[in-house]
Scaffold this motif. Structure first.
Motif, mmCIF file in Angstrom:
data_model
loop_
_atom_site.group_PDB
_atom_site.id
_atom_site.type_symbol
_atom_site.label_atom_id
_atom_site.label_comp_id
_atom_site.label_asym_id
_atom_site.label_seq_id
_atom_site.Cartn_x
_atom_site.Cartn_y
_atom_site.Cartn_z
ATOM 1 N N UNK A 6 -29.991 -28.517 -64.665
ATOM 2 C CA UNK A 6 -28.538 -28.527 -64.467
ATOM 3 C C UNK A 6 -28.152 -27.336 -63.597
ATOM 4 N N UNK A 7 -27.320 -27.582 -62.640
ATOM 5 C CA UNK A 7 -26.872 -26.519 -61.748
ATOM 6 C C UNK A 7 -25.621 -25.889 -62.334
ATOM 7 N N UNK A 8 -25.731 -24.637 -62.682
ATOM 8 C CA UNK A 8 -24.593 -23.898 -63.213
ATOM 9 C C UNK A 8 -24.277 -22.740 -62.291
ATOM 10 N N UNK A 9 -23.019 -22.436 -62.182
ATOM 11 C CA UNK A 9 -22.603 -21.291 -61.368
ATOM 12 C C UNK A 9 -22.915 -20.011 -62.135
ATOM 13 N N UNK A 10 -23.180 -18.918 -61.436
ATOM 14 C CA UNK A 10 -23.412 -17.641 -62.107
ATOM 15 C C UNK A 10 -22.201 -17.217 -62.927
ATOM 16 N N UNK A 11 -22.418 -16.327 -63.873
ATOM 17 C CA UNK A 11 -21.356 -15.864 -64.759
ATOM 18 C C UNK A 11 -20.195 -15.273 -63.952
#
Length: 112
Positions: A6-11
């Motif tokens: 899953x592609x998640x954006x950085x915090x």
């Protein structure tokens, strides 16, 4: 068969995306305008729920001001508040702790 990661954006990236879009829309055409939620949703490629959640977080952090129903403005940076202009002939005296004194005097602009 393996699932794709899953592609998640950085915090903090989604908050910055919303804040960046808000600042760009707020200073549109050199004027400062209130930004509606609808304009913000069109400018940010995120789901509505994410934008709403990020707006709520930015308001709690004090980085965004709610100025009306679904109208927002970025909070001015410290030191970037609009400066009030003083009338010509006014003086302001500041006494510094080491005994020095600073006197500010406003005069007419030489360009007038």
């Amino acid at each position: 068969m393996r699932r794709p990661a899953k592609k998640r954006a950085p915090h903090g990236a989604t908050s910055l995306m919303v804040l960046d879009a808000l600042v760009r829309l707020h200073t549109k055409n050199g004027r400062r305008v209130q930004v509606s939620r609808t304009d913000l949703l069109l400018a940010v490629p995120l789901p509505e729920t994410t934008v709403d959640d990020r707006l709520r977080t930015l308001i709690k952090e004090g980085r965004v001001l709610r100025v009306g129903r679904a109208l927002y403005e970025p909070k001015p940076w410290p030191g970037q508040e609009p400066r009030r202009s003083e009338l010509p002939g006014r003086k302001k005296t500041i006494h510094l702790p080491d005994g020095m004194m600073v006197v500010e005097e406003w005069s007419r602009s030489p360009l007038r």
